[in-house]
Design an enzyme around this catalytic site. Sequence first.
Site, mmCIF file in Angstrom:
data_model
loop_
_atom_site.group_PDB
_atom_site.id
_atom_site.type_symbol
_atom_site.label_atom_id
_atom_site.label_comp_id
_atom_site.label_asym_id
_atom_site.label_seq_id
_atom_site.Cartn_x
_atom_site.Cartn_y
_atom_site.Cartn_z
ATOM 1 N N HIS A 139 1.043 -1.274 -0.136
ATOM 2 C CA HIS A 139 -0.217 -0.260 0.160
ATOM 3 C C HIS A 139 0.597 1.171 0.229
ATOM 4 C CE1 HIS A 139 -2.824 2.829 0.839
ATOM 5 N NE2 HIS A 139 -2.403 3.443 2.044
ATOM 6 N N ASP A 151 0.866 5.046 -0.200
ATOM 7 C CA ASP A 151 -0.178 6.785 -0.449
ATOM 8 C C ASP A 151 0.848 7.546 -1.254
ATOM 9 O OD1 ASP A 151 -2.533 6.409 2.045
ATOM 10 O OD2 ASP A 151 -0.195 5.962 3.592
ATOM 11 N N ASP A 177 -7.788 1.574 3.277
ATOM 12 C CA ASP A 177 -7.424 2.253 3.710
ATOM 13 C C ASP A 177 -7.790 3.730 3.484
ATOM 14 O OD1 ASP A 177 -5.011 3.520 6.207
ATOM 15 O OD2 ASP A 177 -3.638 4.577 4.379
ATOM 16 N N HIS A 197 -6.751 9.718 -0.554
ATOM 17 C CA HIS A 197 -7.083 9.597 0.460
ATOM 18 C C HIS A 197 -6.108 10.806 1.885
ATOM 19 C CE1 HIS A 197 -5.359 5.368 0.764
ATOM 20 N NE2 HIS A 197 -5.405 5.867 1.768
#
Length: 1006
Positions: free
Chosen positions: A262, A264, A374, A578
């Site tokens: 994951h 970001d 997430d 996000h």
Amino acid sequence: MHDDRTLVEARLRRVLDERIRPAVYPESVPLRVAVWHAPGEPVPVAQGLAAEPSPIEVGARWGAPWGTSWFTVTGTVPEAWAGRTVEALLDLGFDENMPGFQCEGLVYRPDGTPVKGLNPRNQWVRVAAPAAGGEEVRLHVEAASNPVVLDYHPFRPTPLGDLATAGREPQYTLTRMDLAVLDETVWQLVLDLEVLGELMAELPEDSARRHDILRAVDRALDAVDLQDVNATADGARERLAAVLATPAVPSAHRISAVGHAHIDSAWLWPLRETVRKVARTTSNMTALLDDEPDFVFAMSQAQQWAWVKEHRPEVWARVKKAVAGGRFVPAGGMWVESDTNMPGSEAMARQFVHGKRFFLDEFGIENEEAWLPDTFGFAAGLPQIIRAAGSKWLLTQKISWSRTNRFPHHTFQWEGIDGTRIFTHFPPVDTYNCSMKGAEIAHAARNFRDKGRARHSLAPTGWGDGGGGTTREMVAKAARLRDLEGSATVAWETPAAFFAKAEAEYPDPPVWVGELYLELHRATLTSQAKTKQGNRRSEHLLYEAELWAATAAVRAGFRYPYEDLDRIWKTVLLHQFHDILPGSSIAWVHREARATYERVAAELEGIVGAAQRALAGEGDTPLVFNAAPHPRAGVPAGGAATARTEGATTLRARPDGGHVLDNGLLRIEIDARGLVVSARDLAAGRETIAPGAAANLLQLHADFPNMWDAWDVDEFYRNTVTDLTDADAVTAGEDGASVRVVRSFGASRVTQVLALPPGERRLVLDTEVDWHETEKFLKLAFPLDLHAERYASETQFGHFHRPTHTNTSWEAAKFEACNHRFVHLEEPGWGVAVVNDSTYGHDVTRTVRTQGDRGTTTTVRVSLLRAPRFPDPETDQGVHRFRHALVPGAGIADAVREGWRINLPERRATGAGAVSPLVTVDDPAVVVTAVKLADDGSGDVVVRFHEAHGGRATATLDLGFPVADHTVTDLLERPAGEDGPPARAGDRITVRLRPFELMTLRLRRA
């Protein structure tokens, strides 16, 4: 038999730590190291490789914050190592407990070929297997000295979040640069013992299986010569073989592992650093795929794939090859893993349009799952969008972070506002960084809430962000857990394979209706106000640019800016990631976001202006261009005409101080404090403001959450409040239709203009805040004389109702919630809307008055500003401007209309005459959200619309151009719909929509 369990377990821990793990690399020699520090931003690979380095020793400090250093390591394989496996061990100064949040590196060969990433849990580089004695070794490491922003003392203000304030002090100590022999037998023994030790710890103490493992481990440790581990490791492994070969019970929980990292797209690092993080991780994962034939890796976020293609073509070639092999899998079908609460209808749709189209164009692969592990909660309009994009599944893990209520399912059908259902899975492993530890696997099996009905769950496996993804150790553990007694079974599978199996075994899962609210991170609806304003403004400017450019293309032969709009959309979608739109990134990210939104606005204003000039032509006729989907002042929706002026507003002094505004529809009383003490709907004879209360009330709260400063507002913030009722000045506006209010508090100052436009049933509040508070929360309150047990807030393609009461813990937990353009409350026959041009967070509460009429006061409070100090210590400092409107007597139709109106102000021009719309809809419940030309350049007109009031609608679309054919499509403008196209008579199309139904029509021009 005596119980020696704790004795053996303690023995295992010490022998592993002090003898067996150190023996994995039994021999090593130092490498020679030199370094070149790039003087500014990262340089191209060729430049870094060609730079002249200077010698540096292990133990030296290196790496100013956000710097890049190019290390060159050289050495020679000793002759004695011939035939053995040799690796380079390159430790840049890693902290193994913080994968993903510190320095990182990407290793290159001298010809510029990427090898793999360097990360805290991934410090090795294979040199040769088998090695040739005397072989020369030369490697280059592009090392990023990203500072540790979130450390062991989290959420403390730090200047490290921006290059301008981070300083130049070296951050890291070069720790190890060696050539070493890898003893693969010892390495395998480590994994055997780790898997069995971790499994043993999760089994009941009275379990026979636990004691079988205990005795096997004890015998294996007896076989290890602590002074010669390497010579005795094979014998120790033999004593473990039987317990590792015992198969799982038939009823064991089944875990589909998918390699995962994951990343970001921005968070505690800027966007430019994410480009490199992705390159490092994809290099790691393509290398691991070559080594591990069972391994499967999935990567989401088309933007990140596009970055690799654009910035790292040498890595992209490896990625494309791995995708063709079927085990490097594009996932999610979205441009980024966006926030889903705040993006508007079209923006949420375009996340899927651009994401899915990228994977289709590059690989011919269509995703059927939305992949959002997430994201901070999920809006109730999302299921229909997922389905309209041609997908049918959703994965997220984040709801397990909820603080108050435990979600009752892990696998279920999620039903949205229009009735669309999406098969949804929450991995019970409760992490999207699974590392195959026994505790994680056992937790997934125990935690799974659908036992007895289903047996499958998914485990996203690998270190995220800068952690480098899945490691070879995780793959080795998974191999041992494939079929092991006492454990859930583990198999590498693609997301699609997991969902197909899970859906087949669970044909009638439970249904969850409405939003998936995260009971955490509620303050992300307010933090970094200018980022949120930039998003809202960009969404509406894109709507206008497409509308007027398409209209001008059809009407006046205007060149439709396909490439420009595509590029701008992708920029706006990226910033809905996000941690960007929610305001939870470092200062650098939000500083860049503000500048980006300004550039986007200027470019879109240019497109709008050029298209409107082409439409208006030459002339002196005054024109108003109305982009909103409803007519106003005689100007049709999507067209231009001379506007009517209706009515007038009067302004007079109020006997007790203050002013009265009256336009024949509303009478607004503003007292000497600048507060609205009366807002009377004259036609209904109804007062809006609760008795004894005042609206336009600014309220200031202390705001210091227990953790996650930019993300969280904790409910105890309500315990203390300061009503800002003292005014510096309350004066009549020079236009005769407004009142100006100035008030100061703390180090801040607010200037408001309250205006009552002629002929309109709305009080407009323009608020400018020069904000210089710290750890405070600013709200704008409207106490209403309304008895409402629920209220509506706009979401994508419709609205969603929430209760105003707190009967249960589920309702009480929603003390801060999201709306788009409006919040609406009503009693039968009469309601009130509060609309906005750029805010999202709000709360609605109710009290029963104990004096007077004992009626109900329902208070709407808009969240304006916060001032957290982590990760950006200067969050929201400076000047901000907001626009809201209070709309008394509003039904839901009025709320929808006024929400659009405040976000799409009219544009004035002069020209030859009126401009007729491309599409006119005869039912105000049917709202057009996009008018554009088809993305394929065919010149077809695409119109997207939905039912917006929550009821069934039959509407006629009058098309302002000859149409040869029309088709219902999905969001990607491909034919869709099982019932065929709606009826068309000439250039009129009749559509029938269920509540909140979304429809896209593609119109081929005659």
